[in-house]
Design an enzyme around this catalytic site. Structure first.
Site, mmCIF file in Angstrom:
data_model
loop_
_atom_site.group_PDB
_atom_site.id
_atom_site.type_symbol
_atom_site.label_atom_id
_atom_site.label_comp_id
_atom_site.label_asym_id
_atom_site.label_seq_id
_atom_site.Cartn_x
_atom_site.Cartn_y
_atom_site.Cartn_z
ATOM 1 N N ARG A 133 0.886 -1.170 0.139
ATOM 2 C CA ARG A 133 0.077 -0.108 -0.076
ATOM 3 C C ARG A 133 0.773 1.249 -0.052
ATOM 4 N NH1 ARG A 133 -3.679 -2.271 4.865
ATOM 5 N NH2 ARG A 133 -1.735 -3.619 5.232
ATOM 6 N N GLY A 169 2.109 -14.370 5.639
ATOM 7 C CA GLY A 169 1.138 -13.782 6.514
ATOM 8 C C GLY A 169 2.211 -13.658 8.003
ATOM 9 N N GLY A 208 -7.641 -5.141 12.704
ATOM 10 C CA GLY A 208 -8.228 -6.539 13.228
ATOM 11 C C GLY A 208 -9.177 -5.923 14.648
ATOM 12 N N ASN A 229 37.027 42.604 9.148
ATOM 13 C CA ASN A 229 35.819 42.863 8.507
ATOM 14 C C ASN A 229 35.928 42.565 7.021
ATOM 15 O OD1 ASN A 229 33.163 44.482 8.897
ATOM 16 N ND2 ASN A 229 34.203 45.718 7.155
ATOM 17 N N ASN A 286 38.672 30.340 -4.321
ATOM 18 C CA ASN A 286 39.338 29.164 -3.504
ATOM 19 C C ASN A 286 39.425 27.994 -4.800
ATOM 20 O OD1 ASN A 286 36.565 28.896 -3.953
ATOM 21 N ND2 ASN A 286 36.552 27.377 -2.191
HETATM 22 C C1 UD1 Z 1 -2.055 -6.456 11.498
HETATM 23 C C2 UD1 Z 1 -2.941 -7.401 12.212
HETATM 24 C C3 UD1 Z 1 -4.161 -6.735 12.560
HETATM 25 C C4 UD1 Z 1 -3.630 -5.508 13.316
HETATM 26 C C5 UD1 Z 1 -2.582 -4.640 12.577
HETATM 27 C C6 UD1 Z 1 -2.040 -3.533 13.551
HETATM 28 C C7 UD1 Z 1 -2.500 -9.693 11.306
HETATM 29 C C8 UD1 Z 1 -3.119 -10.932 10.471
HETATM 30 N N1 UD1 Z 1 -3.365 -8.551 11.183
HETATM 31 O O1 UD1 Z 1 -2.855 -6.275 10.104
HETATM 32 O O2 UD1 Z 1 -4.908 -7.227 13.303
HETATM 33 O O3 UD1 Z 1 -4.732 -4.523 13.576
HETATM 34 O O4 UD1 Z 1 -1.773 -5.432 12.064
HETATM 35 O O5 UD1 Z 1 -1.356 -2.596 12.676
HETATM 36 O O6 UD1 Z 1 -1.396 -10.060 11.776
HETATM 37 N N2 UD1 Z 1 4.598 -9.196 7.737
HETATM 38 C C9 UD1 Z 1 5.669 -10.074 7.695
HETATM 39 N N3 UD1 Z 1 5.345 -11.294 7.178
HETATM 40 C C10 UD1 Z 1 4.189 -11.375 6.487
HETATM 41 C C11 UD1 Z 1 3.318 -10.540 6.525
HETATM 42 C C12 UD1 Z 1 3.454 -9.169 7.213
HETATM 43 O O7 UD1 Z 1 6.743 -10.088 8.214
HETATM 44 O O8 UD1 Z 1 4.279 -12.410 5.686
HETATM 45 C C13 UD1 Z 1 4.974 -7.966 8.643
HETATM 46 C C14 UD1 Z 1 4.945 -6.742 7.780
HETATM 47 O O9 UD1 Z 1 6.291 -6.307 7.232
HETATM 48 C C15 UD1 Z 1 4.533 -5.711 8.763
HETATM 49 C C16 UD1 Z 1 3.645 -6.514 9.991
HETATM 50 O O10 UD1 Z 1 3.990 -7.596 9.512
HETATM 51 O O11 UD1 Z 1 5.415 -4.977 9.581
HETATM 52 C C17 UD1 Z 1 2.147 -6.193 9.660
HETATM 53 O O12 UD1 Z 1 1.734 -6.693 8.511
HETATM 54 P P1 UD1 Z 1 0.698 -5.900 7.866
HETATM 55 O O13 UD1 Z 1 0.363 -6.649 6.368
HETATM 56 O O14 UD1 Z 1 0.593 -4.428 7.559
HETATM 57 O O15 UD1 Z 1 -0.731 -6.358 8.822
HETATM 58 P P2 UD1 Z 1 -1.891 -5.308 8.908
HETATM 59 O O16 UD1 Z 1 -2.872 -5.836 7.671
HETATM 60 O O17 UD1 Z 1 -1.615 -3.995 9.006
HETATM 61 CA CA CA Z 2 -0.030 -2.680 9.164
#
Ligand code: UD1
Ligand code: CA
Length: 450
Positions: free
Chosen positions: A14, A78, A140, A373, A382
């Protein structure tokens, strides 16, 4: 005993950027650096960062932070899948683990400390930071029983209309008992809209899971897009400016001022509108900065004024004035009680005490003594097209208007340079140097011409 794991493997789709999301800068530090730093009060036994998308870049971005172990998540399936990658790294580990999203840069260290403390006092299987948001969109949703224990978490995209009405959200900040989490992790499914392994699903397999509402809900802001990044910047700025105003700094129209966290200010500093203080800048008591100034990585003494000017990688001594419209471009060392005025540029040069360059001058690669001055329009030439050369000007010397000092050249103490001179050779103490063609007058020119 607490270990820390930061989730930083996602791309951050995003953000619409080539740069991994967690490396985007927020007031001088990347999102993930900020999350790492927010754990400092916990003295973690182990600090892990889970990397994946452009993982080596993320590692590089953290290379100056000590003691971090990187855990690879080769495919981003995830947040639950990310945490599963920790299992081989925490064999036989008996303590708790704090899991944080790498995109939550506004957390206060004290908040994490109390999360861990409450988790440990209640001997919970997990304790989650939660918040009641006026606009819970994108987060979430957290559902609890009557005793504040979490029963389940539903991602927004999996919520039905009624569930969406719940404004209690998951911050993405969790403290787990590692042994219990490790038993729950293999049970995760991909039974959701994104077909991903959600960390939030572990709540279904753990007992008991407590919700801890954060006091200041702005702390949990997760950054998913550029709008949220800009908004986080504003929140951070408000925090920083409130801190300094409480510490005795006066700000006129604070909304138009920006200050990095790394800046240090003394009481009775006055910051005027449209002024920006960046990097390792320090400003001492009684100084008035602005309106319209940018100070970066610079040390400003007491009772200095800087008006509509740019000061970068430089030092300005007590009681000196800079501007309007001066540019200290880098490594300018201005001693006490100096005046650097209108349209003066200074680079890699030092000015002794009580030295003035008040109008229209360029001073580069020069060492000026005390009480010098610099006349209007003086230039230190320079650069010969290949190399830079040094100019030295002794105590009490004066340069006339529009003089060019061709470096390398040394003017002794109390030298006077006549206006319009091009000085190419050294001048001894006390001399007057005139280096221009003599004025010639042809009388009655108007008549001869006719
Ligand atoms: C996540 C939470 C949500 C919470 C929100 C808070 C889950 C399923 N959902 O959603 O409940 O309200 O954060 O901000 O956890 N990342 C990895 N590996 C992956 C996927 C993500 O390392 O495979 C890392 C991303 O780099 C990021 C973090 O996990 O730093 C969160 O991922 P993101 O996709 O932003 O989760 P949200 O949809 O915001
Ligand atoms: Ca997030």
């Amino acid at each position: 005993m607490v270990a820390v794991a930061i989730l930083a493997a996602g791309k951050g789709t995003r953000m619409k950027s080539d740069l991994p999301k967690v490396l985007h800068l927020l007031a001088g530090r990347s999102l993930v650096e900020r999350v790492v730093d927010s754990c400092k009060l916990l003295q973690p036994t182990k600090q892990m960062v889970i990397v994946g998308y452009q993982g080596s870049k993320v590692q590089q971005g953290l290379s100056h932070r000590q003691g971090i172990e990187f855990v690879e998540q080769t495919e981003q399936l995830g947040t639950g899948h990310a945490v599963q990658q920790l299992i081989p790294h925490l064999e036989n580990y008996q303590g708790d683990i704090l899991v944080l999203n790498g995109d939550a840069p506004l957390l206060r260290p004290e908040t994490l400390q109390s999360l861990v403390k409450i988790h440990q006092t209640h001997k919970n299987a997990a304790t989650l930071l939660t918040a009641n948001l006026p606009n819970p969109q994108g987060y979430g949703r957290v559902f609890c029983d009557g005793n504040n224990f979490i029963t389940h978490i539903v991602e927004e995209r999996d919520c039905n209309q009624q569930q969406k009405q719940n404004s209690r959200v998951n911050a993405g900040i969790y403290c787990f008992n590692w042994q219990k989490l490790a038993e729950a992790l293999p049970k995760l499914s991909t039974n959701n809209d994104q077909k991903e392994y959600y960390l939030t699903e572990v709540v279904d397999y753990l007992d008991q899971v407590m919700a801890l509402d954060v006091i200041d809900y702005q702390e949990i802001n997760g950054i998913n897009d550029r709008l949220q990044l800009a908004n986080a910047y504003n929140i951070l700025q408000t925090r920083i400016k409130e801190h300094w105003m409480k510490a005795g700094v006066m700000m006129l129209n604070p909304d138009s001022i920006t200050i990095d966290e790394t800046v240090e200010l003394q009481p009775d500093v006055i910051i005027e509108p449209q002024t920006h203080l960046r990097g390792n800048t320090k400003i001492s008591a009684g100084s008035r900065i602005g309106p319209g100034s940018l100070i970066e990585n610079s040390i400003i003494g007491e009772n200095v004024t800087v008006l509509y000017s740019v000061v970068k990688d430089s030092e300005v001594g007590d009681n000196s004035t800079v501007g309007p419209y001066a540019h200290l471009r880098g490594h300018a060392n201005i001693a006490a009680s100096c005046r650097v005025g209108n349209f003066v540029e200074i680079k890699k040069s030092s000015l002794g005490t009580n030295t003035n360059a008040a109008h229209l001058a360029y001073i580069g690669d020069a060492t000026l003594g005390n009480r010098v001055n610099i006349g209007a329009g003086t230039i230190t030439a320079n650069y010969d097209g290949v190399n830079k050369h040094h100019t030295r000007i002794g105590n009490g010397a004066k340069t006339g208007s529009n003089s060019v000092l061709v470096a390398p050249v040394t003017l002794g103490a109390n030298v006077t340079v006549a206006a319009g001179s091009v000085v190419t050779q050294n001048v001894g103490d006390g001399s007057l140097v005139i280096a221009r063609s003599r004025q010639k007058e042809i009388p009655d020119w108007d008549k001869i011409k006719r």
